[in-house]
Structures are given as C-alpha cells and as structure tokens.
Design an enzyme around this catalytic site. Structure first.
Site, short mmCIF file in Angstrom:
data_model
loop_
_atom_site.label_atom_id
_atom_site.label_comp_id
_atom_site.label_asym_id
_atom_site.label_seq_id
_atom_site.Cartn_x
_atom_site.Cartn_y
_atom_site.Cartn_z
CB ALA A 65 -85.34 -32.19 -111.58
N GLY A 110 -81.30 -34.56 -113.70
CA GLY A 110 -81.80 -35.71 -112.93
C GLY A 110 -81.94 -36.97 -113.77
CD GLU A 113 -78.31 -35.42 -110.51
OE1 GLU A 113 -79.40 -34.85 -110.77
OE2 GLU A 113 -77.61 -35.13 -109.54
CD GLU A 133 -78.07 -30.78 -112.79
OE1 GLU A 133 -77.17 -30.82 -113.64
OE2 GLU A 133 -78.76 -31.78 -112.48
N1 CO8 Z 1 -88.52 -29.45 -116.80
C1 CO8 Z 1 -89.74 -29.00 -117.18
N2 CO8 Z 1 -90.16 -28.97 -118.47
C2 CO8 Z 1 -89.30 -29.42 -119.41
C3 CO8 Z 1 -88.02 -29.89 -119.08
C4 CO8 Z 1 -87.64 -29.91 -117.70
N3 CO8 Z 1 -86.45 -30.39 -117.29
N4 CO8 Z 1 -87.40 -30.26 -120.21
C5 CO8 Z 1 -88.26 -30.02 -121.22
N5 CO8 Z 1 -89.41 -29.51 -120.73
C6 CO8 Z 1 -90.61 -29.10 -121.48
C7 CO8 Z 1 -90.37 -27.80 -122.19
O1 CO8 Z 1 -90.56 -26.71 -121.31
C8 CO8 Z 1 -91.42 -27.87 -123.28
O2 CO8 Z 1 -92.67 -27.56 -122.73
P1 CO8 Z 1 -93.67 -26.58 -123.55
O3 CO8 Z 1 -93.97 -27.32 -124.81
O4 CO8 Z 1 -94.84 -26.47 -122.63
O5 CO8 Z 1 -92.94 -25.32 -123.79
C9 CO8 Z 1 -91.44 -29.34 -123.63
O6 CO8 Z 1 -90.85 -30.03 -122.53
C10 CO8 Z 1 -90.62 -29.68 -124.88
O7 CO8 Z 1 -89.33 -29.14 -124.67
P2 CO8 Z 1 -88.59 -28.22 -125.75
O8 CO8 Z 1 -89.58 -27.49 -126.59
O9 CO8 Z 1 -87.56 -27.42 -125.06
O10 CO8 Z 1 -87.92 -29.35 -126.67
P3 CO8 Z 1 -86.56 -29.25 -127.49
O11 CO8 Z 1 -86.47 -30.50 -128.28
O12 CO8 Z 1 -86.48 -27.96 -128.22
O13 CO8 Z 1 -85.40 -29.22 -126.40
C11 CO8 Z 1 -84.25 -30.02 -124.43
C12 CO8 Z 1 -85.19 -30.36 -125.61
C13 CO8 Z 1 -82.87 -29.68 -124.99
C14 CO8 Z 1 -84.17 -31.25 -123.55
C15 CO8 Z 1 -84.80 -28.78 -123.65
O14 CO8 Z 1 -86.17 -29.02 -123.36
C16 CO8 Z 1 -84.09 -28.53 -122.36
O15 CO8 Z 1 -83.01 -27.95 -122.38
N6 CO8 Z 1 -84.68 -28.94 -121.22
C17 CO8 Z 1 -84.15 -28.69 -119.92
C18 CO8 Z 1 -82.96 -29.62 -119.67
C19 CO8 Z 1 -82.38 -29.33 -118.30
O16 CO8 Z 1 -81.87 -28.26 -118.04
N7 CO8 Z 1 -82.40 -30.34 -117.41
C20 CO8 Z 1 -81.88 -30.24 -116.08
C21 CO8 Z 1 -82.94 -29.77 -115.15
S1 CO8 Z 1 -82.29 -29.47 -113.52
C22 CO8 Z 1 -82.15 -31.00 -112.82
O17 CO8 Z 1 -82.40 -32.01 -113.45
C23 CO8 Z 1 -81.71 -31.05 -111.41
C24 CO8 Z 1 -81.81 -32.46 -110.83
C25 CO8 Z 1 -81.69 -32.48 -109.34
C26 CO8 Z 1 -82.79 -31.74 -108.63
C27 CO8 Z 1 -82.83 -32.06 -107.17
C28 CO8 Z 1 -83.53 -30.98 -106.32
C29 CO8 Z 1 -82.65 -29.80 -106.13
#
Ligand code: CO8
Length: 258
Positions: A65, A110, A113, A133
């Site tokens: 998400a 998500g 999920e 999460e």
């Molecule tokens: N949300 C928003 N932006 C994201 C997300 C995300 N989940 N994942 C990646 N991005 C963005 C980064 O911020 C980055 O943006 P920018 O270039 O503007 O800085 C761009 O995508 C590229 O990402 P990275 O530079 O980080 O790329 P890497 O290859 O270095 O890393 C990863 C890739 C490992 C996937 C890393 O981006 C990461 O860890 N992302 C977050 C993963 C995460 O924690 N996901 C879980 C989110 S919480 C969730 O899903 C809850 C679901 C249920 C919610 C229901 C309501 C409560």
C-alpha cells in the site's frame, strides 16, 4: 474509462491486467485501487474473458500500500481505506472466473495480500514476498493476517508477519505460498500456458467449482459436501456437461462455449 495505473490486454480468452505505477514500484494508492476495480469489473462482465492474469510492470508486482498516502491518516480514514481495499480484494477472490497472480518481483504488504486473493500464484525467480507491516508499526490491513495462515500455516505466517523478512521465490514455493517458479525467460510463456489450460476448460464448470470452494472454505466437511452436491448437480444438463461427455465418448477434444 481511461485508466492511469493499470494496463489491460486480451488475447485468446486471457485478460492480462498489469499494475503500472513505475514511479512508486506499483504501490497501491486509492486511484490505483479505483482503476483496478474498473478493470476487474470490465473483465468480469466480458464473456470473451475466461481467465484473468495479474502482473506488475518493471521489478515490482506491487510494493505494498502507498506509504505516502497512508502517512498522517487518522483512524477512521484508515478504516475506510482498509475496507475499500479489502472489499475489492474479496470481490476478486470470489470472481466466477479463474485468476492468476503472475508475481514478477516485489510482492510486499498489500501486494502479497492481493496475490493471496488470486486462485493461483506463479512467480519468476526474482519474485520476493513479505508482510513488512510490523516493521512500519502497523498491522497488515488488507486481510493478510487472515489469509496467509490458512495458506502456509499459522507458525510460518506468524514468523513472516513478526519479522517482515523477505521470502524469495524458492522458499515461497517450499512453503506452498507459490504454485510454481519459472526462470525469467520462461515466465511469461509459462504463465500464458497455465492460463490457456484454464481457458480451454468449461468456464461454467470452473465458476461452479470456485463457488463450491469459496462457500465451503470456512464450514465443516458435512456442510461443505452438501454445498458441493448442489453445484455438482447444477452442472448436469448444461451445454458444457453435454459437450464434455459427448467429446469424451467421441474421442475428441471438447469445445466449450461458456
Ligand atoms: N509506498 C509508497 N512509495 C513506495 C512504496 C510504497 N509501498 N514502495 C516503493 N515506493 C517508492 C519509493 O519511495 C521510491 O520513490 P522515490 O523515487 O520518489 O524515492 C520509489 O518507489 C522506488 O523505490 P526505492 O527507491 O525504495 O526502490 P528500491 O529498489 O531501492 O527498493 C523496495 C524497493 C524494497 C520495495 C522498497 O521501495 C520498499 O521497501 N518499499 C516499501 C515496501 C513496504 O514496506 N510495503 C508495505 C507497505 S504497508 C502495506 O502494504 C499495508 C497494506 C494494508 C494497508 C491497509 C490500510 C491500513
């Protein structure tokens, strides 16, 4: 309707829905969920679509998400957001057509999920899975706490959720989370091959099988066997049942219309 974050294509009864938000590694924001809702509704109603394949563009399936969108949301807003995603995911889980999650890269939060709502998860060798999460101080809010334990077992699901660690494709396969893993070069063709096998079977039978599985998922075998009996009986006398049996007896391949 013009979709911003979703690409669709259709060939030989297979609709491919591609998450396309490269700037955020296909993170799910509200607009993407709306686009997904619209694309799935179209595919569900289109009689030419027999199987739906979901995949992601680039190195991510879905990175989770959207953390930016969730940041600063208050409790009631988060409840709305969680319910919106959960309702859409449940609708996809119970669609009367088969769905395949073709996981091409990161399936985090998500994203995992979502994949759990598809009928089959196929992965390429670069795919990785996580529910991170707890490392963000939140709970998986698109029903991962409910679905993951049912698929891989309580202990493995809790370990994944408590650590948030990334599970690579081979481990996901061993856990029973993923059905098959393919090399990068074979992935697309193998996903289509799997989808074609489903597309050539009886769509009406598949929809009834899926209904029986969904309706029976949380009931005792005694209740479930009667649910199955109802659906099985409903098949008899249908065009597809007659074609399927006739083709077998005539030693030819069946041609199903529904
Ligand atoms: N949300 C928003 N932006 C994201 C997300 C995300 N989940 N994942 C990646 N991005 C963005 C980064 O911020 C980055 O943006 P920018 O270039 O503007 O800085 C761009 O995508 C590229 O990402 P990275 O530079 O980080 O790329 P890497 O290859 O270095 O890393 C990863 C890739 C490992 C996937 C890393 O981006 C990461 O860890 N992302 C977050 C993963 C995460 O924690 N996901 C879980 C989110 S919480 C969730 O899903 C809850 C679901 C249920 C919610 C229901 C309501 C409560």
């Amino acid at each position: 309707m013009e979709l911003k974050y979703i690409l669709t294509s259709k060939e030989n009864g297979i609709e491919t829905i591609t998450f396309h938000r490269p700037e955020a590694l296909n993170a799910l924001n509200s607009e993407l969920l709306d686009d997904l809702d619209a694309a799935v509704s179209d595919a569900a109603l289109d009689p030419d679509v027999r199987v739906i394949v979901f995949t992601g563009e680039g190195k991510a399936f879905i990175s989770g998400a959207d953390i930016n969108e969730m940041n600063n949301k208050k409790n009631l807003e988060i409840i709305d957001y969680s319910r919106k995603g959960a309702a859409l995911f449940r609708r996809i889980e119970t669609l009367p057509k088969p769905t395949i999650a073709a996981v091409n890269g990161y399936a985090f939060g998500g994203g995992l999920e979502f994949a759990l709502c598809c009928d089959v998860i196929l992965a390429n060798e670069k795919a990785s899975f996580a529910l991170p999460e707890a490392t963000l101080g939140i709970v998986p809010g698109f029903n991962g706490t409910q679905r993951l334990p049912k698929i891989i077992g309580l202990s493995k699901a809790k370990e994944m959720m408590f650590t948030g660690r990334r599970v690579k494709a081979d481990e996901a396969l061993a856990m029973g989370l993923v059905f098959k893993v393919f090399s990068l070069e074979d992935f697309q063709a193998e996903v289509i091959r799997e989808a074609e096998m489903m597309a050539s079977a009886s769509a009406s039978a598949i929809s009834l099988i899926k209904s029986a599985v969904c309706a029976g998922a949380d009931v005792s075998v005694d209740v479930g066997k009667d649910i199955e009996l109802g659906y099985m009986t409903a098949c008899f006398g249908t065009e597809d049942q007659i074609e399927g049996f006739t083709a077998f007896l005539e030693k030819r391949k069946p041609v199903f219309r529904r």
